[in-house]
Motif scaffolding. Structure first.
Motif, PDB file in Angstrom:
ATOM      1  N   HIS A 258     -33.986  -9.175  41.303  1.00  0.00           N
ATOM      2  CA  HIS A 258     -34.442 -10.177  40.399  1.00  0.00           C
ATOM      3  C   HIS A 258     -33.253 -11.112  40.226  1.00  0.00           C
ATOM      4  O   HIS A 258     -32.517 -10.790  39.131  1.00  0.00           O
ATOM      5  N   PRO A 259     -32.865 -12.177  41.071  1.00  0.00           N
ATOM      6  CA  PRO A 259     -31.960 -13.165  40.528  1.00  0.00           C
ATOM      7  C   PRO A 259     -32.177 -13.898  39.517  1.00  0.00           C
ATOM      8  O   PRO A 259     -33.393 -14.097  39.150  1.00  0.00           O
ATOM      9  N   GLY A 260     -30.842 -14.357  38.763  1.00  0.00           N
ATOM     10  CA  GLY A 260     -31.151 -15.148  37.764  1.00  0.00           C
ATOM     11  C   GLY A 260     -31.505 -14.643  36.287  1.00  0.00           C
ATOM     12  O   GLY A 260     -31.770 -14.894  35.289  1.00  0.00           O
ATOM     13  N   GLU A 261     -31.159 -13.227  36.275  1.00  0.00           N
ATOM     14  CA  GLU A 261     -31.383 -12.415  35.066  1.00  0.00           C
ATOM     15  C   GLU A 261     -30.242 -12.333  34.380  1.00  0.00           C
ATOM     16  O   GLU A 261     -29.150 -12.777  34.832  1.00  0.00           O
ATOM     17  N   LEU A 262     -30.348 -12.284  33.115  1.00  0.00           N
ATOM     18  CA  LEU A 262     -29.296 -12.477  31.936  1.00  0.00           C
ATOM     19  C   LEU A 262     -29.274 -11.083  30.894  1.00  0.00           C
ATOM     20  O   LEU A 262     -30.656 -10.687  30.971  1.00  0.00           O
ATOM     21  N   ARG A 263     -28.253 -10.534  30.817  1.00  0.00           N
ATOM     22  CA  ARG A 263     -27.974  -9.531  29.794  1.00  0.00           C
ATOM     23  C   ARG A 263     -27.368  -9.862  28.534  1.00  0.00           C
ATOM     24  O   ARG A 263     -26.132 -10.889  28.567  1.00  0.00           O
ATOM     25  N   VAL A 264     -27.948  -9.645  27.340  1.00  0.00           N
ATOM     26  CA  VAL A 264     -27.270  -9.741  26.014  1.00  0.00           C
ATOM     27  C   VAL A 264     -26.138  -9.044  25.941  1.00  0.00           C
ATOM     28  O   VAL A 264     -26.065  -7.853  25.686  1.00  0.00           O
ATOM     29  N   ALA A 265     -24.805  -9.887  26.068  1.00  0.00           N
ATOM     30  CA  ALA A 265     -23.701  -8.975  25.808  1.00  0.00           C
ATOM     31  C   ALA A 265     -23.043  -8.852  24.364  1.00  0.00           C
ATOM     32  O   ALA A 265     -22.481  -8.168  24.043  1.00  0.00           O
ATOM     33  N   LEU A 266     -23.393  -9.859  23.722  1.00  0.00           N
ATOM     34  CA  LEU A 266     -23.150  -9.842  22.099  1.00  0.00           C
ATOM     35  C   LEU A 266     -24.101 -10.504  21.224  1.00  0.00           C
ATOM     36  O   LEU A 266     -24.930 -11.463  21.627  1.00  0.00           O
ATOM     37  N   ALA A 267     -24.404  -9.993  20.179  1.00  0.00           N
ATOM     38  CA  ALA A 267     -25.506 -10.285  19.194  1.00  0.00           C
ATOM     39  C   ALA A 267     -24.905 -10.119  17.787  1.00  0.00           C
ATOM     40  O   ALA A 267     -24.509  -8.823  17.448  1.00  0.00           O
ATOM     41  N   LEU A 268     -24.726 -11.011  16.961  1.00  0.00           N
ATOM     42  CA  LEU A 268     -24.294 -10.992  15.794  1.00  0.00           C
ATOM     43  C   LEU A 268     -25.224 -11.610  14.709  1.00  0.00           C
ATOM     44  O   LEU A 268     -25.802 -12.740  15.074  1.00  0.00           O
ATOM     45  N   GLY A 269     -25.517 -10.915  13.662  1.00  0.00           N
ATOM     46  CA  GLY A 269     -26.242 -11.796  12.429  1.00  0.00           C
ATOM     47  C   GLY A 269     -27.627 -10.734  12.440  1.00  0.00           C
ATOM     48  O   GLY A 269     -27.790  -9.675  12.630  1.00  0.00           O
ATOM     49  N   LEU A 270     -28.664 -11.483  12.063  1.00  0.00           N
ATOM     50  CA  LEU A 270     -29.919 -10.943  11.773  1.00  0.00           C
ATOM     51  C   LEU A 270     -30.573 -10.156  12.765  1.00  0.00           C
ATOM     52  O   LEU A 270     -30.871 -10.735  13.847  1.00  0.00           O
ATOM     53  N   GLY A 271     -30.727  -8.817  12.511  1.00  0.00           N
ATOM     54  CA  GLY A 271     -31.268  -7.925  13.775  1.00  0.00           C
ATOM     55  C   GLY A 271     -30.468  -8.148  14.919  1.00  0.00           C
ATOM     56  O   GLY A 271     -31.096  -7.981  16.204  1.00  0.00           O
ATOM     57  N   GLY A 272     -29.221  -8.097  14.991  1.00  0.00           N
ATOM     58  CA  GLY A 272     -28.356  -8.406  16.411  1.00  0.00           C
ATOM     59  C   GLY A 272     -28.465  -7.186  17.117  1.00  0.00           C
ATOM     60  O   GLY A 272     -28.502  -7.048  18.318  1.00  0.00           O
ATOM     61  N   GLU A 273     -28.656  -6.090  16.579  1.00  0.00           N
ATOM     62  CA  GLU A 273     -28.589  -4.725  17.213  1.00  0.00           C
ATOM     63  C   GLU A 273     -29.682  -4.696  18.134  1.00  0.00           C
ATOM     64  O   GLU A 273     -29.734  -4.045  19.234  1.00  0.00           O
ATOM     65  N   ARG A 274     -30.995  -5.144  17.859  1.00  0.00           N
ATOM     66  CA  ARG A 274     -31.964  -5.013  18.642  1.00  0.00           C
ATOM     67  C   ARG A 274     -32.109  -5.961  19.941  1.00  0.00           C
ATOM     68  O   ARG A 274     -32.935  -5.798  20.888  1.00  0.00           O
ATOM     69  N   HIS A 275     -31.056  -6.831  19.861  1.00  0.00           N
ATOM     70  CA  HIS A 275     -30.760  -7.641  21.256  1.00  0.00           C
ATOM     71  C   HIS A 275     -29.814  -7.345  22.239  1.00  0.00           C
ATOM     72  O   HIS A 275     -29.835  -7.803  23.415  1.00  0.00           O
ATOM     73  N   VAL A 276     -28.789  -6.531  21.550  1.00  0.00           N
ATOM     74  CA  VAL A 276     -27.780  -6.046  22.523  1.00  0.00           C
ATOM     75  C   VAL A 276     -28.194  -5.348  23.794  1.00  0.00           C
ATOM     76  O   VAL A 276     -29.034  -4.365  23.525  1.00  0.00           O
ATOM     77  N   GLY A 277     -27.723  -5.641  25.111  1.00  0.00           N
ATOM     78  CA  GLY A 277     -28.202  -5.067  26.125  1.00  0.00           C
ATOM     79  C   GLY A 277     -29.584  -5.462  26.776  1.00  0.00           C
ATOM     80  O   GLY A 277     -29.965  -5.090  27.785  1.00  0.00           O
ATOM     81  N   ARG A 278     -30.299  -6.371  25.973  1.00  0.00           N
ATOM     82  CA  ARG A 278     -31.604  -6.853  26.449  1.00  0.00           C
ATOM     83  C   ARG A 278     -31.278  -7.656  27.677  1.00  0.00           C
ATOM     84  O   ARG A 278     -30.629  -8.423  27.788  1.00  0.00           O
ATOM     85  N   VAL A 279     -32.265  -7.028  28.743  1.00  0.00           N
ATOM     86  CA  VAL A 279     -32.213  -8.161  30.139  1.00  0.00           C
ATOM     87  C   VAL A 279     -33.466  -8.970  30.051  1.00  0.00           C
ATOM     88  O   VAL A 279     -34.483  -8.668  29.733  1.00  0.00           O
ATOM     89  N   MET A 280     -33.280 -10.132  30.302  1.00  0.00           N
ATOM     90  CA  MET A 280     -34.105 -11.133  30.277  1.00  0.00           C
ATOM     91  C   MET A 280     -34.163 -12.110  31.649  1.00  0.00           C
ATOM     92  O   MET A 280     -32.912 -12.391  32.226  1.00  0.00           O
ATOM     93  N   GLY A 281     -35.339 -12.498  32.036  1.00  0.00           N
ATOM     94  CA  GLY A 281     -35.396 -13.478  33.267  1.00  0.00           C
ATOM     95  C   GLY A 281     -35.316 -14.943  32.995  1.00  0.00           C
ATOM     96  O   GLY A 281     -35.000 -15.128  31.719  1.00  0.00           O
ATOM     97  N   ALA A 282     -35.756 -15.598  33.737  1.00  0.00           N
ATOM     98  CA  ALA A 282     -35.432 -17.141  33.730  1.00  0.00           C
ATOM     99  C   ALA A 282     -36.796 -17.797  32.957  1.00  0.00           C
ATOM    100  O   ALA A 282     -36.549 -18.840  32.430  1.00  0.00           O
ATOM    101  N   GLN A 283     -37.855 -16.979  32.657  1.00  0.00           N
ATOM    102  CA  GLN A 283     -38.843 -17.508  32.105  1.00  0.00           C
ATOM    103  C   GLN A 283     -39.441 -16.636  31.021  1.00  0.00           C
ATOM    104  O   GLN A 283     -38.914 -15.478  30.878  1.00  0.00           O
TER     105      GLN A 283
END
Length: 579
Positions: A258-283
């Motif tokens: 799956h080329p073009g995927e992103l992983r959340v490396a840093l999340a600060l603020g409201l509900g940031g802990e639920r986003h860290v490590g999240r892998v997302m595609g281009a769409q």
């Protein structure tokens, strides 16, 4: 006769006199009312113009308008980039009434009429206008209406909406004239507040850029710089959540790639802990869209935007969001995303432009960190090569010369015991030379990844990681050429087996001491883990021990579990080494 004339001249018909006095009082009241209204208008203009905060200016405008035209309710709608309401400030609606209203105005119906046609509009009954779409559930009833546009230079900034003339009457032409005059003054006040806000924003961005630059030059770690960038952007743009998403390393081509995927490396603020490590595609996410298009992407409401159908921003109490690519000299390095809590205004173009430049600084920070890491790695390799040369040119040559001297001295030794001691000393020197040579080979092996640290260091780190769970520090003893004679595949298995054994000791053994011995011989590696715990239960889960045996079996070895004489458990895990 003269007296009659004087009486006729001094006498005035009373009805006519009362009429004249009434007209005089009416004119006096009108003049006084006009004077009071002019004074009120001037006071309102001065009050509105005294504020420099845009939000306070908007509220002051509505409050002044309600007082000037004697309205029950007032609102100011700020027109957004898409011709809808970006902000809606109300006066006269209490918190309880606002909570009962089913939905906020979105720029349709009668409110949208003023957005589409920015001209003064005065109505006796709101429901009679063709553009009226009714009120949402829970909205208080309203009848009379007066609306005027607010212009900032040649741009329609928003509209003033007044409803419910007090006393049950309707708004008249004088009300419209007064409100139109206030709208002109409001436009000037809004322009001044916006210019002041832009100046303050530029100053904050300059200060933030200077802080980031100083941090970069100080040699801080990449994660520290990224955290600083996210915090400053959140503060400057009044955002409640900030994240940095980095590209996932390209997978090996084939099924499941799956080329073009992103992983959340840093999340600060409201509900940031639920986003860290999240892998997302281009769409389906703003960050993915910004990365795939290399352009800033904004949304007025992430909960209803079809472009965020796969985003975790949905249902998290967030509304407006913006994602900008972090571009560098060698392409995109990630995406910086900011989001505001629901109910806050959308991100405007004047906010996105400096954010894009600041995201470029984030990319520069990552590039500098990588180059600094490469430079440190090169320096480490050079230092290892120097140590290897010194060991080869100095230590080995001296040991070799010492061995030759001992061998030549044997002919002067007459006793058998002395000859045996010299031979043992020569053998020890040969073994020492072998150890130094293997160390030299290890120093000159520039391998990336965990192998660069060597098995000895990895074992030590595994033991350290188990200390919090155990409550004490195990003893560790290593023998042989641990870093040079163990292939990478076997080293990985040793680390995994040791981690499993220490985990079992912490969870099941209830031990107060654990001893670890790692022995590397010429053709075999043996890992022994001994504890003084309760021993193996008669009926317990054997899945972990089965995994250890399978790992050994895959390498042609064995895994043995026994109980020492003093109690506890001893694990002996041994595998052959390749020649």
């Amino acid at each position: 006769m003269g007296a009659d004339r004087r009486q006729d001249a001094g006498t005035f018909p009373r009805p006519q006199l009362d009429q004249l006095l009434g007209e005089l009082q009416l004119r006096t009241a009108e003049v006084r009312g006009a004077r009071d209204r002019i004074h009120g208008l001037l006071e309102a203009v001065l009050t509105v113009g005294s504020e420099l905060d845009v939000r306070q200016v908007l509220r002051r405008i509505v409050e002044a308008a309600v007082v000037l035209v004697d309205a029950g309710y007032g609102a100011l709608g700020v027109v957004g980039d898409q011709g809808t309401l970006a902000q809606f400030v109300t006066v006269g609606v209490g918190d309880e009434e606002r909570a009962r209203i089913d939905r906020e105005p979105d720029g349709h119906g009668l409110i949208g009429e003023l957005i589409r046609r920015p001209q003064p509009l005065r109505l006796e009954e709101i429901a009679d206008h063709p553009a009226s779409a009714g009120f949402p559930a829970g909205h208080p009833p309203m009848h009379s209406f007066l609306g005027v546009p607010i212009r900032v230079r040649d741009e329609v900034f928003g509209n003033l909406y007044l409803t419910e003339k007090r006393g049950g009457g309707t708004f008249d032409g004088e009300d419209q004239a007064v409100l139109s005059t206030l709208a002109v003054a409001a436009g000037v006040a809004v322009e001044n507040a916006r210019l002041y806000e832009q100046t303050r924003r530029r100053q904050r961005w300059l200060e933030a850029a200077g802080e980031v630059t100083n941090t970069l030059l100080s040699g801080a770690d990449q994660s520290v710089v990224l955290e600083l960038i996210v915090e400053r952007t959140r503060y400057n743009l009044d955002a409640d959540l900030g994240t940095v998403a980095l590209p996932v390393p390209a997978p090996v081509p084939g099924p499941g790639a799956h080329p073009g995927e992103l992983r959340v490396a840093l999340a600060l603020g409201l509900g940031g802990e639920r986003h860290v490590g999240r892998v997302m595609g281009a769409q389906g996410t703003l960050a993915g869209l910004a990365y795939s298009t290399a352009e800033p992407v904004s949304s007025p409401d992430v909960d209803t935007d079809p472009r965020t159908r796969f985003s975790r921003l949905r249902g998290a109490g967030l509304g407006a969001a913006v994602a900008v690519p972090m571009g560098g000299a060698h392409g995109l390095r990630g995406v910086l995303m900011l989001a505001r809590a629901k109910g806050k205004p959308s991100f405007g173009a004047d906010e996105t432009a400096p954010l894009l430049a600041f995201a470029g600084q984030a990319a520069l920070a990552m590039e500098l960190a990588e180059r600094r890491s490469d430079a440190e790695q090169i320096a480490l390799y050079e230092d290892r090569d120097r140590i290897a040369r010194d060991l080869h040119d100095m230590a080995i040559q001296r040991l070799f010369a010492t061995g030759m001297t001992l061998q030549s001295a044997m002919r002067f030794v007459t006793s058998t015991e002395g000859e045996e001691r010299l031979l043992r000393a020569v053998d020890d020197l040969d073994e020492t030379i072998k150890i130094i040579r293997t160390t030299i080979f290890g120093l000159r092996a520039h391998q990336p990844g965990p192998q660069l640290r060597g098995l000895r260091v990895r074992v030590f780190q595994t033991v350290e990681q188990a200390v919090p769970a155990l409550g004490f520090t195990p003893t560790l003893r290593t023998e042989g050429l641990v870093d040079t004679n163990v292939p990478a595949a076997i080293a990985d298995q040793v680390v995994a087996v040791l981690g499993e054994a220490l985990s079992n000791a912490a969870r099941h053994a209830h031990a107060s001491a654990v001893g670890i011995a790692l022995t590397v011989g010429a053709d075999q590696l043996t890992l022994t883990v001994t504890d003084n715990g309760v021993g193996m239960p008669e009926r317990g889960r054997l899945s972990g021990l089965k995994n250890l045996a399978e790992r050994a079996g895959q390498l042609g070895g064995e895994s043995l579990l026994s109980t020492p004489e003093g109690g506890g458990t001893r694990l002996v895990w041994r595998v052959p080494l390749p020649p």
